[in-house]
Design a protein around this motif. Structure first.
Motif, mmCIF file in Angstrom:
data_model
loop_
_atom_site.group_PDB
_atom_site.id
_atom_site.type_symbol
_atom_site.label_atom_id
_atom_site.label_comp_id
_atom_site.label_asym_id
_atom_site.label_seq_id
_atom_site.Cartn_x
_atom_site.Cartn_y
_atom_site.Cartn_z
ATOM 1 N N GLY A 63 0.634 -1.141 0.120
ATOM 2 C CA GLY A 63 0.114 0.142 0.064
ATOM 3 C C GLY A 63 0.653 1.310 0.031
ATOM 4 N N VAL A 64 0.382 2.302 -0.679
ATOM 5 C CA VAL A 64 1.029 3.626 -0.642
ATOM 6 C C VAL A 64 -0.244 4.704 -0.249
ATOM 7 C CG1 VAL A 64 2.055 5.241 -2.089
ATOM 8 C CG2 VAL A 64 2.590 3.042 -2.400
ATOM 9 N N GLY A 65 0.178 5.553 0.588
ATOM 10 C CA GLY A 65 -0.696 6.586 1.138
ATOM 11 C C GLY A 65 -0.121 7.935 0.974
ATOM 12 N N PHE A 66 -0.961 9.077 0.580
ATOM 13 C CA PHE A 66 -0.273 10.278 0.696
ATOM 14 C C PHE A 66 -1.361 11.363 0.959
ATOM 15 C CE2 PHE A 66 0.158 14.420 -1.628
ATOM 16 C CZ PHE A 66 1.271 14.839 -1.264
ATOM 17 N N ASP A 67 -0.798 12.385 1.919
ATOM 18 C CA ASP A 67 -1.843 13.180 2.457
ATOM 19 C C ASP A 67 -1.087 14.615 2.380
ATOM 20 O OD1 ASP A 67 -4.824 13.544 3.478
ATOM 21 O OD2 ASP A 67 -3.475 14.416 5.040
ATOM 22 N N LEU A 68 -1.999 15.809 2.185
ATOM 23 C CA LEU A 68 -1.439 17.145 2.252
ATOM 24 C C LEU A 68 -2.324 17.605 3.370
ATOM 25 C CD1 LEU A 68 -1.154 18.648 -1.235
ATOM 26 C CD2 LEU A 68 0.661 18.369 0.574
ATOM 27 N N CYS A 69 -1.899 18.341 4.537
ATOM 28 C CA CYS A 69 -2.646 18.788 5.211
ATOM 29 C C CYS A 69 -2.497 20.575 5.542
ATOM 30 C CB CYS A 69 -2.489 18.219 6.873
ATOM 31 S SG CYS A 69 -3.256 18.770 8.082
ATOM 32 N N PHE B 101 3.041 24.142 14.723
ATOM 33 C CA PHE B 101 1.893 23.963 14.102
ATOM 34 C C PHE B 101 2.079 23.379 12.936
ATOM 35 C CE2 PHE B 101 0.595 28.058 15.998
ATOM 36 C CZ PHE B 101 -0.194 27.455 16.976
ATOM 37 N N GLU B 102 3.460 23.373 12.341
ATOM 38 C CA GLU B 102 3.838 22.593 11.022
ATOM 39 C C GLU B 102 4.092 21.255 11.447
ATOM 40 O OE1 GLU B 102 5.121 25.371 11.827
ATOM 41 O OE2 GLU B 102 4.877 26.733 10.183
ATOM 42 N N SER B 103 4.478 21.135 12.686
ATOM 43 C CA SER B 103 4.910 19.596 13.031
ATOM 44 C C SER B 103 3.624 18.834 13.525
ATOM 45 C CB SER B 103 5.742 19.559 14.414
ATOM 46 O OG SER B 103 7.063 19.980 14.117
ATOM 47 N N TYR B 104 2.504 19.573 13.917
ATOM 48 C CA TYR B 104 1.343 18.938 14.233
ATOM 49 C C TYR B 104 0.541 18.433 12.888
ATOM 50 C CZ TYR B 104 0.924 19.932 19.360
ATOM 51 O OH TYR B 104 0.948 19.778 20.609
ATOM 52 N N ALA B 105 0.630 19.185 11.902
ATOM 53 C CA ALA B 105 0.206 19.113 10.549
ATOM 54 C C ALA B 105 0.751 17.856 9.896
ATOM 55 C CB ALA B 105 0.151 20.467 9.751
ATOM 56 N N ALA C 115 -1.137 14.320 8.618
ATOM 57 C CA ALA C 115 -0.823 14.039 7.558
ATOM 58 C C ALA C 115 -0.362 12.611 7.625
ATOM 59 C CB ALA C 115 -0.028 15.155 6.592
ATOM 60 N N ALA C 116 0.641 12.195 8.623
ATOM 61 C CA ALA C 116 1.120 11.034 8.380
ATOM 62 C C ALA C 116 0.154 9.857 8.749
ATOM 63 C CB ALA C 116 2.369 10.699 9.661
ATOM 64 N N ARG C 117 -0.821 10.228 9.620
ATOM 65 C CA ARG C 117 -1.900 9.386 10.036
ATOM 66 C C ARG C 117 -2.615 9.264 8.806
ATOM 67 N NH1 ARG C 117 -0.919 11.392 14.800
ATOM 68 N NH2 ARG C 117 -1.578 9.863 16.578
ATOM 69 N N GLU C 118 -3.255 10.159 8.201
ATOM 70 C CA GLU C 118 -4.043 10.218 6.952
ATOM 71 C C GLU C 118 -3.404 9.047 5.996
ATOM 72 O OE1 GLU C 118 -7.051 11.684 5.952
ATOM 73 O OE2 GLU C 118 -7.512 12.109 8.027
ATOM 74 N N ALA C 119 -1.972 9.419 5.738
ATOM 75 C CA ALA C 119 -1.244 8.733 4.836
ATOM 76 C C ALA C 119 -1.113 7.255 5.158
ATOM 77 C CB ALA C 119 0.070 9.266 4.547
ATOM 78 N N PHE C 120 -0.936 6.939 6.488
ATOM 79 C CA PHE C 120 -0.894 5.634 6.803
ATOM 80 C C PHE C 120 -2.354 4.984 6.702
ATOM 81 C CE2 PHE C 120 -1.480 2.230 10.064
ATOM 82 C CZ PHE C 120 -0.454 1.247 9.719
ATOM 83 N N MET C 121 -3.339 5.657 7.022
ATOM 84 C CA MET C 121 -4.765 5.341 6.791
ATOM 85 C C MET C 121 -4.991 4.754 5.442
ATOM 86 S SD MET C 121 -8.305 7.171 7.320
ATOM 87 C CE MET C 121 -7.974 8.212 5.976
ATOM 88 N N LYS C 122 -4.575 5.467 4.549
ATOM 89 C CA LYS C 122 -4.866 5.408 3.057
ATOM 90 C C LYS C 122 -3.869 4.290 2.509
ATOM 91 C CE LYS C 122 -6.069 10.320 2.238
ATOM 92 N NZ LYS C 122 -5.446 11.368 1.742
ATOM 93 N N GLY D 167 2.808 17.542 4.433
ATOM 94 C CA GLY D 167 2.489 16.475 3.581
ATOM 95 C C GLY D 167 3.176 15.194 4.176
ATOM 96 N N ALA D 168 2.775 13.980 3.991
ATOM 97 C CA ALA D 168 3.304 12.846 4.361
ATOM 98 C C ALA D 168 2.982 11.753 3.224
ATOM 99 C CB ALA D 168 2.772 12.258 5.629
ATOM 100 N N ILE D 169 3.859 10.821 3.037
ATOM 101 C CA ILE D 169 3.587 9.740 2.089
ATOM 102 C C ILE D 169 4.246 8.431 3.041
ATOM 103 C CG2 ILE D 169 6.148 9.756 1.146
ATOM 104 C CD1 ILE D 169 4.696 8.570 -1.385
ATOM 105 N N VAL D 170 3.261 7.472 3.053
ATOM 106 C CA VAL D 170 3.699 6.159 3.595
ATOM 107 C C VAL D 170 3.688 4.899 2.570
ATOM 108 C CG1 VAL D 170 2.640 4.477 5.301
ATOM 109 C CG2 VAL D 170 2.609 6.919 5.638
ATOM 110 N N ILE D 171 4.585 4.015 2.728
ATOM 111 C CA ILE D 171 4.531 3.092 1.791
ATOM 112 C C ILE D 171 4.841 1.873 2.728
ATOM 113 C CG2 ILE D 171 5.972 1.865 0.225
ATOM 114 C CD1 ILE D 171 7.161 4.653 -0.787
#
Length: 122
Positions: free
Chosen positions: A4-10, A45-49, A53-60, A115-119
């Motif tokens: 799986g690959v997930g990407f998110d922008l926040c 705030f950038e770190s929280y975002a 984004a990492a949570r969302e990317a992992f979810m995807k 943004g975050a990407i998870v593979i």
């Protein structure tokens, strides 16, 4: 093999407004994430975002619901020596599901976006 690959922008602005509400902060982020982000002072705030984004990317990438990735169940952590980000799954059931999987994560932030990407690999 990639499973799986997930990407998110926040939006940093959206997260900064949301964390004004204490229940959002403690419901969504782990204590380790809160401590790490707050240590960043002007960049918190950038770190929280980026954590969000990492949570969302992992979810995807994984198909795991966001509800299972809230609070202490999921932590975006950083290696002390290299500062490289990695994902810690603190929920026993969730951790067992991914014990033999390689989880790679990369995060970035610029201006109002994080943004975050998870593979996930076998």
């Amino acid at each position: 093999m990639i499973l799986g690959v997930g990407f998110d922008l926040c939006s940093v602005k959206r997260i900064s407004k949301a964390i004004e509400h204490e229940n959002f902060l403690t419901r969504v982020f782990s204590i380790d994430e809160i401590n790490y982000c707050n240590s960043k002072k002007s960049g918190r705030f950038e770190s929280y975002a980026a954590c969000f984004a990492a949570r969302e990317a992992f979810m995807k990438a994984s198909g795991v619901s966001l509800a299972k990735l809230l609070g202490e169940n999921f932590t975006l952590a950083h290696d002390n020596a290299t500062k490289k980000p990695f994902i810690k799954l603190n929920d026993d059931e969730l951790a067992k599901e991914f014990v033999n999987k390689k989880i790679s994560v990369s995060i970035s932030h610029e201006n109002d976006l994080a943004g975050a990407i998870v593979i996930i690999e076998e």
